[in-house]
Design a protein around this motif. Structure first.
Motif, PDB file in Angstrom:
ATOM      1  N   ASP A 298      -2.711  12.706   2.922  1.00 43.98           N
ATOM      2  CA  ASP A 298      -2.997  11.426   2.294  1.00 43.98           C
ATOM      3  C   ASP A 298      -4.482  11.084   2.336  1.00 43.98           C
ATOM      4  O   ASP A 298      -4.941  10.239   1.586  1.00 43.98           O
TER       5      ASP A 298
ATOM      6  N   GLU B 229       0.828  -1.208   0.000  1.00 41.85           N
ATOM      7  CA  GLU B 229       0.000   0.000   0.000  1.00 41.85           C
ATOM      8  C   GLU B 229       0.863   1.259   0.000  1.00 41.85           C
ATOM      9  O   GLU B 229       0.615   2.202  -0.750  1.00 41.85           O
TER      10      GLU B 229
ATOM     11  N   GLN C 116       1.113   4.107  -2.951  1.00 44.69           N
ATOM     12  CA  GLN C 116       0.866   5.517  -2.633  1.00 44.69           C
ATOM     13  C   GLN C 116       2.045   6.381  -3.063  1.00 44.69           C
ATOM     14  O   GLN C 116       1.875   7.439  -3.674  1.00 44.69           O
TER      15      GLN C 116
ATOM     16  N   ARG D 196      -6.053   8.166   0.011  1.00 48.92           N
ATOM     17  CA  ARG D 196      -5.888   6.873   0.685  1.00 48.92           C
ATOM     18  C   ARG D 196      -7.253   6.252   0.950  1.00 48.92           C
ATOM     19  O   ARG D 196      -7.447   5.038   0.796  1.00 48.92           O
TER      20      ARG D 196
END
Length: 274
Positions: free
Chosen positions: A155, A99, A103, A159
């Motif tokens: 984020d 993840e 990102q 996210r």
């Protein structure tokens, strides 16, 4: 140990089932570490492990608009590290590493900086550079009202979208639809200003429901799943997936909640919901 040494001689499903467990992954990674770099080329189960990682993390890559190979490579790097072998939940460590890698690559491209720099929000520029002809407003630029499910942070929104979309993809949603519906529900929820208003408005949104090809029950379940359920007499309110992600849950945490995953599978387009 025989399944580690002779993966080609046993049933493929049995091998994947062994690798999918925490102890199975830990055992294989320990053997690979003892064999050194050549182990990844010579041990038959290593190939099966990488194939499993590609299937497992393809939704994460898609949610961040990355090719599946990027997620597989990120998983490979994580599995070579000591933390994956020694953690209580080796797959959790690998999932989190993938993840973060997805990102970082996405933010790196968007902000025209290296993925290494993009990994730390403090090192990212305050504003994304404007490219010629680019006028797209990204979701992370939307300022949510107080009390909204989509709070703002460096984020936060991106996210939120990526994690929730990946969760729906694992549950059986097509990737493009999953991304669109998560973006739409999050923006409508932010506009409404409260969970109750968002639930009421979205559940009456028959245009979007019909566009997605969902029944009333599937649409209501999906909206409640993402935003959360209203408190009822004798019970408390239930946190939605949005709130759980914003409070720190990772994709692995959501997938380990079997009741949540079962509920998400009931919302898939084309299923039997009525």
């Amino acid at each position: 140990m025989s399944i580690v040494q002779n993966a080609n001689e046993v049933d493929g499903a049995a091998t994947e089932e062994f690798l999918a467990s925490s102890e199975g992954l830990r055992t294989v990674l320990t053997v690979l570490d003892q064999l050194g770099p050549d182990g990844w080329h010579t041990l038959p189960v290593a190939k099966v492990l990488l194939e499993l990682a590609q299937k497992r993390f393809a939704p994460v890559a898609q949610a961040w608009h990355r090719p599946p190979e990027d997620a597989t490579y990120a998983a490979f790097l994580a599995m070579r590290g000591r933390s994956a072998r020694t953690a209580r939940d080796p797959w959790g460590v690998v999932t989190r590493a993938v993840e973060l890698a997805m990102q970082a690559e996405t933010y790196g491209e968007r902000l025209l900086i290296s993925p290494e720099r993009a990994r730390r929000p403090v090192h990212r520029p305050a504003e994304a550079p404007m490219r010629a002809g680019e006028h797209e407003e990204f979701l992370y630029d939307i300022v949510a009202t107080e009390g909204s499910v989509a709070g703002r942070s460096d984020d936060g929104v991106e996210r939120l979208i990526a994690t929730c979309a990946a969760f729906l993809v694992v549950a059986g949603w097509p990737h493009a639809r999953a991304r669109r519906v998560v973006e739409y529900v999050s923006m409508r929820a932010a506009d409404m200003g409260s969970r109750e208003s968002a639930l009421d408005a979205l559940r009456r949104d028959n245009v979007t429901r019909l566009h997605l090809g969902l029944s009333h029950s599937a649409w209501n379940t999906l909206v409640g799943l993402l935003i959360g359920a209203k408190p009822r007499v004798g019970s408390t309110a239930t946190l939605g997936v949005f709130a759980r992600v914003l409070l720190g849950d990772q994709l692995g945490d959501l997938l380990r909640d079997t009741d949540l995953l079962d509920q998400a599978q009931l919302t898939c387009p084309g299923g039997s919901h009525d």
